[in-house]
Scaffold this motif. Structure first.
Motif, PDB file in Angstrom:
ATOM      1  N   GLY A 264       1.492  27.993   5.183  1.00 56.79           N
ATOM      2  CA  GLY A 264       1.714  29.382   4.587  1.00 56.79           C
ATOM      3  C   GLY A 264       0.646  29.685   3.618  1.00 56.79           C
ATOM      4  N   PHE A 265      -0.105  28.895   3.243  1.00 52.76           N
ATOM      5  CA  PHE A 265      -0.951  29.329   2.103  1.00 52.76           C
ATOM      6  C   PHE A 265      -2.363  29.199   2.398  1.00 52.76           C
ATOM      7  CE2 PHE A 265       3.102  28.457  -0.104  1.00 52.76           C
ATOM      8  CZ  PHE A 265       3.215  29.810  -0.473  1.00 52.76           C
ATOM      9  N   LYS A 266      -2.669  28.952   3.742  1.00 49.77           N
ATOM     10  CA  LYS A 266      -4.062  28.674   4.124  1.00 49.77           C
ATOM     11  C   LYS A 266      -4.249  29.508   5.490  1.00 49.77           C
ATOM     12  CE  LYS A 266      -4.640  24.018   2.147  1.00 49.77           C
ATOM     13  NZ  LYS A 266      -4.389  22.712   2.359  1.00 49.77           N
ATOM     14  N   SER A 267      -5.472  29.772   5.703  1.00 51.00           N
ATOM     15  CA  SER A 267      -5.812  30.884   6.947  1.00 51.00           C
ATOM     16  C   SER A 267      -6.254  29.951   8.106  1.00 51.00           C
ATOM     17  CB  SER A 267      -6.689  31.643   6.692  1.00 51.00           C
ATOM     18  OG  SER A 267      -7.073  32.529   7.774  1.00 51.00           O
ATOM     19  N   GLY A 268      -5.655  30.146   9.360  1.00 47.58           N
ATOM     20  CA  GLY A 268      -6.407  29.396  10.521  1.00 47.58           C
ATOM     21  C   GLY A 268      -7.899  29.860  10.695  1.00 47.58           C
ATOM     22  N   ARG A 269      -8.378  30.709  10.063  1.00 48.11           N
ATOM     23  CA  ARG A 269      -9.874  31.194  10.242  1.00 48.11           C
ATOM     24  C   ARG A 269     -10.446  30.264   9.546  1.00 48.11           C
ATOM     25  NH1 ARG A 269      -7.020  36.140   9.664  1.00 48.11           N
ATOM     26  NH2 ARG A 269      -7.551  37.631  11.420  1.00 48.11           N
ATOM     27  N   ASP A 270     -10.004  29.331   8.424  1.00 46.47           N
ATOM     28  CA  ASP A 270     -10.745  28.488   7.524  1.00 46.47           C
ATOM     29  C   ASP A 270     -10.315  27.142   7.899  1.00 46.47           C
ATOM     30  OD1 ASP A 270     -11.765  30.740   6.170  1.00 46.47           O
ATOM     31  OD2 ASP A 270     -10.056  30.736   5.022  1.00 46.47           O
ATOM     32  N   ILE A 271      -9.076  26.686   8.372  1.00 44.62           N
ATOM     33  CA  ILE A 271      -9.012  25.270   8.659  1.00 44.62           C
ATOM     34  C   ILE A 271      -8.300  25.195  10.153  1.00 44.62           C
ATOM     35  CG2 ILE A 271      -8.692  24.747   6.250  1.00 44.62           C
ATOM     36  CD1 ILE A 271      -5.596  24.673   6.824  1.00 44.62           C
ATOM     37  N   ASP A 272      -8.038  23.890  10.462  1.00 42.92           N
ATOM     38  CA  ASP A 272      -7.303  23.692  11.691  1.00 42.92           C
ATOM     39  C   ASP A 272      -5.904  23.333  11.311  1.00 42.92           C
ATOM     40  OD1 ASP A 272      -5.876  22.660  13.801  1.00 42.92           O
ATOM     41  OD2 ASP A 272      -7.440  21.147  14.359  1.00 42.92           O
ATOM     42  N   LYS A 273      -4.895  24.185  11.282  1.00 44.85           N
ATOM     43  CA  LYS A 273      -3.645  24.055  10.643  1.00 44.85           C
ATOM     44  C   LYS A 273      -2.819  22.800  11.204  1.00 44.85           C
ATOM     45  CE  LYS A 273      -2.901  28.362   8.734  1.00 44.85           C
ATOM     46  NZ  LYS A 273      -1.776  29.404   8.582  1.00 44.85           N
ATOM     47  N   PHE A 274      -3.287  22.322  12.618  1.00 41.84           N
ATOM     48  CA  PHE A 274      -2.445  21.402  13.481  1.00 41.84           C
ATOM     49  C   PHE A 274      -3.183  20.056  13.247  1.00 41.84           C
ATOM     50  CE2 PHE A 274      -0.620  25.184  14.904  1.00 41.84           C
ATOM     51  CZ  PHE A 274       0.755  24.656  15.326  1.00 41.84           C
ATOM     52  N   ALA A 275      -4.282  19.997  12.279  1.00 44.81           N
ATOM     53  CA  ALA A 275      -4.956  18.646  12.126  1.00 44.81           C
ATOM     54  C   ALA A 275      -3.875  17.803  11.497  1.00 44.81           C
ATOM     55  CB  ALA A 275      -6.086  18.835  11.216  1.00 44.81           C
ATOM     56  N   ASN A 276      -3.485  16.634  11.995  1.00 48.32           N
ATOM     57  CA  ASN A 276      -2.674  15.660  11.252  1.00 48.32           C
ATOM     58  C   ASN A 276      -1.258  16.077  11.498  1.00 48.32           C
ATOM     59  OD1 ASN A 276      -4.916  13.875  10.552  1.00 48.32           O
ATOM     60  ND2 ASN A 276      -5.190  15.304   8.773  1.00 48.32           N
ATOM     61  N   VAL A 277      -0.893  17.115  12.311  1.00 45.50           N
ATOM     62  CA  VAL A 277       0.533  17.535  12.602  1.00 45.50           C
ATOM     63  C   VAL A 277       0.955  16.982  13.887  1.00 45.50           C
ATOM     64  CG1 VAL A 277       2.139  19.423  12.765  1.00 45.50           C
ATOM     65  CG2 VAL A 277       0.217  19.506  10.995  1.00 45.50           C
ATOM     66  N   LYS A 278       2.449  16.386  13.619  1.00 48.79           N
ATOM     67  CA  LYS A 278       2.809  15.902  14.907  1.00 48.79           C
ATOM     68  C   LYS A 278       3.311  16.896  15.839  1.00 48.79           C
ATOM     69  CE  LYS A 278       6.179  12.427  16.889  1.00 48.79           C
ATOM     70  NZ  LYS A 278       7.023  11.593  16.514  1.00 48.79           N
ATOM     71  N   TYR A 279       3.118  17.194  17.065  1.00 50.67           N
ATOM     72  CA  TYR A 279       3.530  18.035  17.751  1.00 50.67           C
ATOM     73  C   TYR A 279       3.209  17.906  19.495  1.00 50.67           C
ATOM     74  CZ  TYR A 279      -1.326  19.592  18.616  1.00 50.67           C
ATOM     75  OH  TYR A 279      -2.777  19.637  18.996  1.00 50.67           O
ATOM     76  N   SER A 280       3.959  18.545  20.372  1.00 52.34           N
ATOM     77  CA  SER A 280       3.742  18.542  21.718  1.00 52.34           C
ATOM     78  C   SER A 280       3.509  19.815  22.047  1.00 52.34           C
ATOM     79  CB  SER A 280       4.913  17.823  22.447  1.00 52.34           C
ATOM     80  OG  SER A 280       6.183  18.577  21.896  1.00 52.34           O
TER      81      SER A 280
END
Length: 174
Positions: free
Chosen positions: A83-99
């Motif tokens: 919510g407070f960071k841009s995907g232009r700057d970071i990988d939002k899915f790093a260290n997130v559990k998803y399929s």
């Protein structure tokens, strides 16, 4: 236009979600409080996102989005990542559990009660936002747990709305 009392708008109920997508192998997502089921035959949902957000651009190009329904116990650090960071700057899915859904959109499992994937069937352009209506293609329930509401986000977690949120004006009411 008549007088607008922002407190009246704050009485509307919302959930808290992460709306995500996949575009050419890149995943991105954002916190949203504007997600709702609008039909049952076929099952369609809608979400409304700010035009300035990367997630909006990616959904417009990919024609797909996924939604994770957040549980009440989700920590603010997790909300902040989306919510407070841009995907232009970071990988939002790093260290997130998803399929991945069959179509490739991420179904976030961490801190989510359920998730679903939708194919965009209609887009409505608003002055500052895009309304995406999508037909649900896949859904999954992960657990039973109390859901995070927008009211809980403000009252319990003391969260604020970023400038690009449709509810940014509510920050002044606190």
């Amino acid at each position: 236009m008549g007088n607008i009392d922002m407190k009246a708008l704050f009485s509307l109920t919302y959930g808290m979600y992460i709306v995500s997508t996949d575009l050419e192998g890149k995943l991105n997502g954002q916190i949203a409080n504007t997600v709702m089921q609008i039909t049952s035959e076929p099952i369609c949902v809608a979400t409304c996102l700010n035009k300035a957000n990367l997630t909006t651009e990616m959904i417009a190009k990919s024609g797909r989005f996924s939604v994770a329904v957040l549980e009440l116990e989700v920590p603010m650090t997790f909300i902040g990542q989306f919510g407070f960071k841009s995907g232009r700057d970071i990988d939002k899915f790093a260290n997130v559990k998803y399929s991945l859904a069959e179509a490739g959109t991420p179904l976030i499992e961490e801190w989510s009660v359920a998730a679903f994937d939708a194919k965009v069937s209609k887009t409505v352009e608003m002055p500052s936002h895009m309304l995406f209506i999508g037909e649900v293609q896949e859904s999954v329930c992960f657990k039973e747990a109390p859901l995070l509401t927008y009211s809980d986000y403000h009252k319990i977690k003391k969260g604020k709305s970023p400038k690009t949120a449709p509810t940014f004006g509510f920050n002044a009411l606190k």
